[in-house]
Structures are given as C-alpha cells and as structure tokens.
Scaffold this motif. Structure first.
Motif, PDB file in Angstrom:
ATOM      1  N   ARG A 165       0.848  -1.198   0.000  1.00 38.15           N
ATOM      2  CA  ARG A 165       0.000   0.000   0.000  1.00 38.15           C
ATOM      3  C   ARG A 165       0.877   1.240   0.000  1.00 38.15           C
ATOM      4  O   ARG A 165       1.627   1.461  -0.917  1.00 38.15           O
ATOM      5  CB  ARG A 165      -0.975  -0.020   1.166  1.00 38.15           C
ATOM      6  N   GLU A 166       0.813   2.042   1.049  1.00 36.53           N
ATOM      7  CA  GLU A 166       1.552   3.309   1.113  1.00 36.53           C
ATOM      8  C   GLU A 166       2.990   3.137   1.599  1.00 36.53           C
ATOM      9  O   GLU A 166       3.814   4.025   1.442  1.00 36.53           O
ATOM     10  CB  GLU A 166       0.835   4.296   2.041  1.00 36.53           C
ATOM     11  N   ASP A 167       3.289   2.020   2.241  1.00 35.50           N
ATOM     12  CA  ASP A 167       4.599   1.808   2.854  1.00 35.50           C
ATOM     13  C   ASP A 167       5.440   0.820   2.063  1.00 35.50           C
ATOM     14  O   ASP A 167       4.924   0.028   1.282  1.00 35.50           O
ATOM     15  CB  ASP A 167       4.445   1.275   4.281  1.00 35.50           C
ATOM     16  N   VAL A 168       6.750   0.868   2.324  1.00 31.89           N
ATOM     17  CA  VAL A 168       7.677  -0.111   1.760  1.00 31.89           C
ATOM     18  C   VAL A 168       8.303  -0.852   2.934  1.00 31.89           C
ATOM     19  O   VAL A 168       8.883  -0.237   3.827  1.00 31.89           O
ATOM     20  CB  VAL A 168       8.768   0.571   0.905  1.00 31.89           C
TER      21      VAL A 168
ATOM     22  N   VAL B 123      12.968  -8.980   0.768  1.00 30.93           N
ATOM     23  CA  VAL B 123      13.652  -9.007  -0.523  1.00 30.93           C
ATOM     24  C   VAL B 123      12.810  -9.883  -1.437  1.00 30.93           C
ATOM     25  O   VAL B 123      12.664 -11.086  -1.200  1.00 30.93           O
ATOM     26  CB  VAL B 123      15.089  -9.585  -0.411  1.00 30.93           C
ATOM     27  N   GLN B 124      12.222  -9.275  -2.461  1.00 33.90           N
ATOM     28  CA  GLN B 124      11.393 -10.003  -3.429  1.00 33.90           C
ATOM     29  C   GLN B 124      12.299 -10.786  -4.374  1.00 33.90           C
ATOM     30  O   GLN B 124      13.210 -10.224  -4.964  1.00 33.90           O
ATOM     31  CB  GLN B 124      10.549  -9.025  -4.242  1.00 33.90           C
ATOM     32  N   LEU B 125      12.044 -12.085  -4.510  1.00 34.54           N
ATOM     33  CA  LEU B 125      12.776 -12.897  -5.474  1.00 34.54           C
ATOM     34  C   LEU B 125      11.995 -12.916  -6.783  1.00 34.54           C
ATOM     35  O   LEU B 125      10.763 -12.860  -6.779  1.00 34.54           O
ATOM     36  CB  LEU B 125      12.962 -14.319  -4.945  1.00 34.54           C
TER      37      LEU B 125
ATOM     38  N   LEU C  75      12.562   3.529  -0.577  1.00 29.30           N
ATOM     39  CA  LEU C  75      13.527   3.524   0.529  1.00 29.30           C
ATOM     40  C   LEU C  75      14.735   4.402   0.260  1.00 29.30           C
ATOM     41  O   LEU C  75      15.551   4.612   1.154  1.00 29.30           O
ATOM     42  CB  LEU C  75      14.015   2.095   0.800  1.00 29.30           C
ATOM     43  N   LYS C  76      14.862   4.865  -0.962  1.00 27.50           N
ATOM     44  CA  LYS C  76      16.042   5.659  -1.297  1.00 27.50           C
ATOM     45  C   LYS C  76      15.965   7.008  -0.596  1.00 27.50           C
ATOM     46  O   LYS C  76      14.928   7.670  -0.618  1.00 27.50           O
ATOM     47  CB  LYS C  76      16.170   5.826  -2.811  1.00 27.50           C
TER      48      LYS C  76
END
Length: 145
Positions: free
Chosen positions: A36-39, A44-46, A99-100
């Motif tokens: 949604r709005e957050d990361v 870690v997506q494979l 996240l950057k």
C-alpha cells in the motif's frame, strides 16, 4: 524458496514448489516490497521461478528477535544467509525507490552483516548450506522430445 549459497555475484535458491535450483544475480535483487503506502525494508522479493513461475520473498530477522532455537540447523544458517544478502543489497544501494534517501542523506534501513567470527564458525567452507538430499537444488529436467 530456500537459499543455499551466496557468492559475491549471485544467490543459489531452491524453488519450494518445483525444486529447481536457480542462480539469481545479486544485482537483480533489491531490498523493500511495497505494501500500500509503505515499503517494508525487511523483505527481498525474489523473481519468479523460471520453471514454474512461483514467487517468494526473503524475510530478514527483525530487530530484537531472539536467537534461533536450534543453532547450526538449516533454519538457523538460512536466517544468517538471508541477513547477509539483505545487508549486501543495502551496502550496494539496491533499494526499492520508496527507501532511497531524499536529499542525499544516508539510508535508515537496518542491516545485520555477518561478523568474521560468525562466518568462521558457521560457514568455514564459504556462504553455503546443505539441506537434506531430497531438498537439494536441482536443474530442471529437459524434455526428451
């Protein structure tokens, strides 16, 4: 999907669904999965398995999580490898765009790199773990047609 080996260039993972072994370039992975709005910076997506297209995520241990109840077990060693992959990705600045850091400040993503002592104790032959023979990664079978 368990990971069985980490090198400076890639990760060997075994697909939980079809059992195929897949080498994934570390530079193709990133820390963070949008929810949604957050990361979520612990994930870690494979990429999808090239054989069966199933997808999984690696989950870094949370802050304050107790020590693994079975030191030296596959689960314990896997947790250490996941933490190492996560820390390596953060170090390489392989972060989801959410996240950057803005304005050039340092990223606030928590990392748990492996200490030299941990490497020597649990991974004396390199960053790899062996599972039971029936759980070892294997190459997909080629069609005989």
């Amino acid at each position: 999907m368990a990971i069985h080996e980490v090198t400076t260039e890639d990760v060997l993972q075994r697909c939980a669904r079809c059992g195929s072994g897949n080498r994934l370039s570390i530079d193709s992975l990133e820390v963070g999965v949008a929810r949604r709005e957050d990361v979520d910076d612990s994930l870690v997506q494979l990429p999808p398995c090239p054989t069966c297209r199933s997808t999984e995520v690696l989950i870094r241990a949370s802050v304050g999580e107790p020590e693994h109840p079975a030191p030296g077990s596959f689960g314990h060693l896997h947790r250490l490898l996941v933490g190492h992959v996560h820390a390596e990705l953060v170090q390489r600045e392989r972060l989801h765009r959410g996240l950057k850091p803005k304005g050039g400040s340092a990223s606030k993503v928590m990392v748990r790199p492996l200490s030299q002592e941990t490497r020597e104790r649990w991974f004396p032959q390199g960053l790899r773990i062996e599972g039971p023979p029936d759980e070892q990664p294997h190459e997909p079978e080629e069609s005989s047609q």
